[in-house]
Write a protein that holds these residues in place. Structure first.
Motif, mmCIF file in Angstrom:
data_model
loop_
_atom_site.group_PDB
_atom_site.id
_atom_site.type_symbol
_atom_site.label_atom_id
_atom_site.label_comp_id
_atom_site.label_asym_id
_atom_site.label_seq_id
_atom_site.Cartn_x
_atom_site.Cartn_y
_atom_site.Cartn_z
ATOM 1 N N LYS A 79 25.022 13.330 14.257
ATOM 2 C CA LYS A 79 24.489 11.972 14.329
ATOM 3 C C LYS A 79 23.466 11.841 15.451
ATOM 4 C CE LYS A 79 28.419 9.501 12.339
ATOM 5 N NZ LYS A 79 29.456 8.485 12.578
ATOM 6 N N ASP A 80 23.756 12.485 16.596
ATOM 7 C CA ASP A 80 22.819 12.406 17.709
ATOM 8 C C ASP A 80 21.487 13.046 17.353
ATOM 9 O OD1 ASP A 80 24.627 11.083 19.243
ATOM 10 O OD2 ASP A 80 25.376 12.888 20.261
ATOM 11 N N ARG A 81 21.565 14.115 16.529
ATOM 12 C CA ARG A 81 20.344 14.849 16.240
ATOM 13 C C ARG A 81 19.540 14.221 15.102
ATOM 14 N NH1 ARG A 81 18.232 19.625 17.576
ATOM 15 N NH2 ARG A 81 16.829 20.664 16.113
ATOM 16 N N TYR A 82 20.230 13.815 14.033
ATOM 17 C CA TYR A 82 19.540 13.321 12.849
ATOM 18 C C TYR A 82 19.811 11.859 12.534
ATOM 19 C CZ TYR A 82 18.415 18.164 11.941
ATOM 20 O OH TYR A 82 17.935 19.423 12.051
ATOM 21 N N GLY A 83 20.591 11.187 13.357
ATOM 22 C CA GLY A 83 20.880 9.782 13.112
ATOM 23 C C GLY A 83 22.121 9.623 12.261
ATOM 24 N N SER A 84 22.714 8.471 12.363
ATOM 25 C CA SER A 84 23.957 8.223 11.652
ATOM 26 C C SER A 84 23.725 7.794 10.216
ATOM 27 C CB SER A 84 24.742 7.116 12.376
ATOM 28 O OG SER A 84 24.006 5.911 12.341
ATOM 29 N N GLY A 85 22.496 7.431 9.875
ATOM 30 C CA GLY A 85 22.225 6.960 8.527
ATOM 31 C C GLY A 85 22.482 5.486 8.344
ATOM 32 N N GLU A 86 23.043 4.806 9.342
ATOM 33 C CA GLU A 86 23.343 3.392 9.209
ATOM 34 C C GLU A 86 22.080 2.561 9.437
ATOM 35 O OE1 GLU A 86 26.368 2.598 11.999
ATOM 36 O OE2 GLU A 86 27.904 3.777 10.970
ATOM 37 N N HIS A 87 21.902 1.590 8.563
ATOM 38 C CA HIS A 87 20.784 0.637 8.678
ATOM 39 C C HIS A 87 19.439 1.357 8.670
ATOM 40 C CE1 HIS A 87 23.872 -2.234 9.499
ATOM 41 N NE2 HIS A 87 24.242 -1.583 10.582
ATOM 42 N N GLU A 88 19.347 2.442 7.881
ATOM 43 C CA GLU A 88 18.078 3.160 7.786
ATOM 44 C C GLU A 88 17.524 3.111 6.374
ATOM 45 O OE1 GLU A 88 18.758 7.054 9.247
ATOM 46 O OE2 GLU A 88 19.258 6.396 11.266
ATOM 47 N N GLY A 89 18.030 2.212 5.539
ATOM 48 C CA GLY A 89 17.530 2.066 4.188
ATOM 49 C C GLY A 89 16.221 1.299 4.172
ATOM 50 N N GLU A 90 15.815 0.839 2.977
ATOM 51 C CA GLU A 90 14.547 0.134 2.869
ATOM 52 C C GLU A 90 14.547 -1.169 3.650
ATOM 53 O OE1 GLU A 90 11.755 0.986 1.876
ATOM 54 O OE2 GLU A 90 12.190 2.852 0.870
ATOM 55 N N GLU A 91 15.729 -1.796 3.817
ATOM 56 C CA GLU A 91 15.737 -3.015 4.619
ATOM 57 C C GLU A 91 15.458 -2.705 6.084
ATOM 58 O OE1 GLU A 91 20.213 -2.156 4.314
ATOM 59 O OE2 GLU A 91 18.348 -1.463 3.443
ATOM 60 N N GLY A 92 15.525 -1.420 6.434
ATOM 61 C CA GLY A 92 15.157 -0.999 7.771
ATOM 62 C C GLY A 92 13.791 -0.346 7.810
ATOM 63 N N TRP A 93 13.000 -0.525 6.724
ATOM 64 C CA TRP A 93 11.688 0.112 6.659
ATOM 65 C C TRP A 93 10.784 -0.417 7.758
ATOM 66 C CZ3 TRP A 93 6.618 -1.496 5.703
ATOM 67 C CH2 TRP A 93 5.710 -0.473 5.404
ATOM 68 N N ARG A 94 10.051 0.477 8.371
ATOM 69 C CA ARG A 94 9.144 0.115 9.468
ATOM 70 C C ARG A 94 7.706 0.373 9.044
ATOM 71 N NH1 ARG A 94 12.072 -0.280 14.316
ATOM 72 N NH2 ARG A 94 14.213 0.467 14.138
ATOM 73 N N ASN A 95 6.809 -0.455 9.564
ATOM 74 C CA ASN A 95 5.396 -0.241 9.275
ATOM 75 C C ASN A 95 4.835 0.813 10.223
ATOM 76 O OD1 ASN A 95 5.144 -1.553 11.713
ATOM 77 N ND2 ASN A 95 4.207 -3.398 10.878
ATOM 78 N N SER A 96 3.509 0.976 10.209
ATOM 79 C CA SER A 96 2.881 2.024 11.018
ATOM 80 C C SER A 96 3.049 1.779 12.509
ATOM 81 C CB SER A 96 1.388 2.117 10.675
ATOM 82 O OG SER A 96 0.740 0.873 10.914
ATOM 83 N N GLU A 97 3.324 0.526 12.905
ATOM 84 C CA GLU A 97 3.536 0.202 14.310
ATOM 85 C C GLU A 97 5.014 0.239 14.694
ATOM 86 O OE1 GLU A 97 1.661 -3.500 15.110
ATOM 87 O OE2 GLU A 97 -0.329 -2.820 14.517
ATOM 88 N N ARG A 146 0.829 -1.210 0.000
ATOM 89 C CA ARG A 146 0.000 0.000 0.000
ATOM 90 C C ARG A 146 0.859 1.254 0.000
ATOM 91 N NH1 ARG A 146 -4.157 -2.198 4.670
ATOM 92 N NH2 ARG A 146 -5.385 -3.594 3.321
ATOM 93 N N THR A 147 1.979 1.212 0.721
ATOM 94 C CA THR A 147 2.890 2.350 0.730
ATOM 95 C C THR A 147 3.458 2.597 -0.659
ATOM 96 O OG1 THR A 147 3.490 1.936 3.041
ATOM 97 C CG2 THR A 147 5.018 3.273 1.744
ATOM 98 N N LEU A 148 3.862 1.537 -1.353
ATOM 99 C CA LEU A 148 4.396 1.685 -2.706
ATOM 100 C C LEU A 148 3.329 2.218 -3.657
ATOM 101 C CD1 LEU A 148 6.502 -1.588 -3.023
ATOM 102 C CD2 LEU A 148 7.354 0.736 -2.678
ATOM 103 N N LEU A 149 2.082 1.779 -3.489
ATOM 104 C CA LEU A 149 1.003 2.292 -4.331
ATOM 105 C C LEU A 149 0.814 3.795 -4.140
ATOM 106 C CD1 LEU A 149 -1.695 -0.523 -3.988
ATOM 107 C CD2 LEU A 149 -0.423 0.077 -6.043
ATOM 108 N N ARG A 150 0.871 4.252 -2.893
ATOM 109 C CA ARG A 150 0.716 5.691 -2.636
ATOM 110 C C ARG A 150 1.866 6.474 -3.263
ATOM 111 N NH1 ARG A 150 -0.819 3.829 2.582
ATOM 112 N NH2 ARG A 150 1.276 4.276 3.380
#
Length: 448
Positions: free
Chosen positions: A385-403, A223-227
């Motif tokens: 990094k503390d404020r905005y994150g390091s960017g590590e492991h935040e790609g699509e393989e780290g995608w989270r659902n609404s929960e 559904r996310t990809l459709l949007r």
């Protein structure tokens, strides 16, 4: 000792604590001791809870036979064309198991193998909730919810009596130990009842619509990809710049409430659904699933995901693979060099997407930083990094659902799920073996 090894003994301990000491406590609190029927009911439910939990822990969640694809897809004397078509909808290959995946199977990072119709890996049973264990797990949740609700009603009756007698002299009521035991049991029982009650309702819903927890995640991802695709003319860009069409795809395994329940519980007999000693569904029935037919026969699930597509090269990345450049190496060193090139190819295959994800996140952090606070102070790298994150492991393989859940939260091996299960990666030797099996068994079918 790992904390995960304490999960199952802890659950057994919690069942024992809420089940037996509470009976002793309730015998000495007003409005009177438990009746004979209440004692029988409480201990009967305890037996049911212990039995179903034990089966949830110790029943094998199943495994995928190595030769599953050959037997099912290319036929044997007992095969049917319907079976072959349904199996063909999977077209997945697990690199870690070095075997074909049937539909709805996933590689569990805890069990170290592919699990048929994997729902999730439950840390409290130290086992996968799968095609074979789901009926036992659901019965455990059912009887536990009943038992905890019954205990909750008994506890509130005693607490209500204590409140009505609050003006009485303290020596006429329970002592401090009994009061402490009462309120400790109430807190533990209430928290457990709420958590397992929610889980029970969620699993009932999954049973009714024939989805697993993982498939619910996949449906939300689709559904996310459709949007996203609606804003780009129905297409999204993959890791190599190619555009992939994203169109709505119906979940194929919802075949009606009754059929869903029969399939999930492994029996069409409603009495067997509640039987704690009911037999475990056969592994064979977890390798093939009926489809509702809403999509074309060659449609696969989950739907296409641009961020999981492979990069296509105009020329082979290993074009010099057949150039003998290491004549000075012995056999062992040659094998080691070959494995090193394999590892490099695997990294190269993943690199385009990871670079794209990291670059996008880096740009977002820079834009947010430049637009948010321009006070002339130069912030250090650690502060950014503390404020905005390091960017590590935040790609699509780290995608989270609404929960806020990731695939790894369900026990899946994200590396396999995102990179290692595509039909294009089936080894050539396996394809040749399948073709040989197909030509050798074609006479087993009568197509006239």
């Amino acid at each position: 000792m790992e904390l995960s090894r304490l999960a199952v003994p802890s659950v057994y301990g919690l069942i024992f604590f809420l089940g037996y000491p509470s009976q002793w406590m309730l015998m000495y609190l007003e409005p009177g001791p438990l009746t004979k029927n209440e004692l029988i009911a409480a201990n009967l439910v305890l037996i049911l809870i212990f039995t179903t939990y034990t089966k949830s822990v110790f029943v094998d969640p199943g495994t995928v036979p190595k030769d599953w694809a050959g037997k099912k897809e290319f036929g044997n004397a007992n095969g049917t064309m319907a079976e072959k078509e349904a199996v063909g909808k999977s077209r997945k290959w697990c690199r870690k198991c070095d075997a074909a995946k049937p539909p709805r199977a996933h590689h569990c990072k805890e069990c170290k193998r592919c699990i048929p119709k994997m729902d999730h890996h439950c840390p409290w049973t130290a086992n996968c909730v799968s095609h074979t264990t789901f009926p036992h797990f659901l019965r455990f949740l059912f009887y536990t919810t009943i038992g905890l609700s019954f205990l909750e009603s008994l506890l509130f009756t005693r607490i209500s009596q204590l409140w009505s007698d609050r003006d009485m002299p303290s020596y006429l009521g329970p002592n401090s130990f009994q009061l402490g035991h009462l309120f400790t049991t109430l807190v533990a029982n209430s928290i457990t009842l709420f958590a397992l009650g929610v889980l029970f309702i969620r699993n009932l819903w999954c049973l009714a619509v024939n989805t697993t927890t993982i498939e619910g995640w996949e449906i939300e991802r689709h559904r996310t990809l459709l949007r996203r695709a609606r804003h780009f003319g129905g297409y999204l860009e993959g890791g190599d710049g190619t555009k992939i069409r994203i169109k709505k795809q119906e979940f194929p395994y919802d075949i009606g409430i009754w059929a869903n329940i029969v399939q999930g519980m492994g029996s069409a007999n409603p009495i067997a659904w509640f039987n704690p000693l009911a037999p475990t569904p056969s592994l064979q029935s977890g390798l093939l699933f009926a489809s509702n037919g809403f999509e074309d026969a060659d449609t696969t699930w989950p739907p296409p995901d641009p961020d999981r597509a492979y990069r296509r090269y105009d020329t082979a990345v290993n074009a010099d693979a057949f150039t003998f450049q290491e004549s000075a190496l012995d056999a062992q060193e040659t094998l080691a060099a070959f494995k090193a090139r394999q590892a490099e190819d695997e990294v190269r295959r993943r690199k385009p997407f990871l670079e794209r994800a990291e670059a996008s996140l880096a740009n977002q952090r820079v834009e947010q930083w430049n637009g948010a606070e321009d006070d002339g102070y130069e912030y250090g790298e650690d502060e950014v990094k503390d404020r905005y994150g390091s960017g590590e492991h935040e790609g699509e393989e780290g995608w989270r659902n609404s929960e806020g859940e990731r695939l790894k939260d369900f026990g899946l091996d994200e590396e396999v799920e995102f990179y290692d299960e595509h039909e294009d990666e089936i080894p050539l030797s396996e394809l040749l073996a399948r073709r040989k099996a197909a030509s050798g068994s074609s006479s087993a079918y009568d197509y006239s």
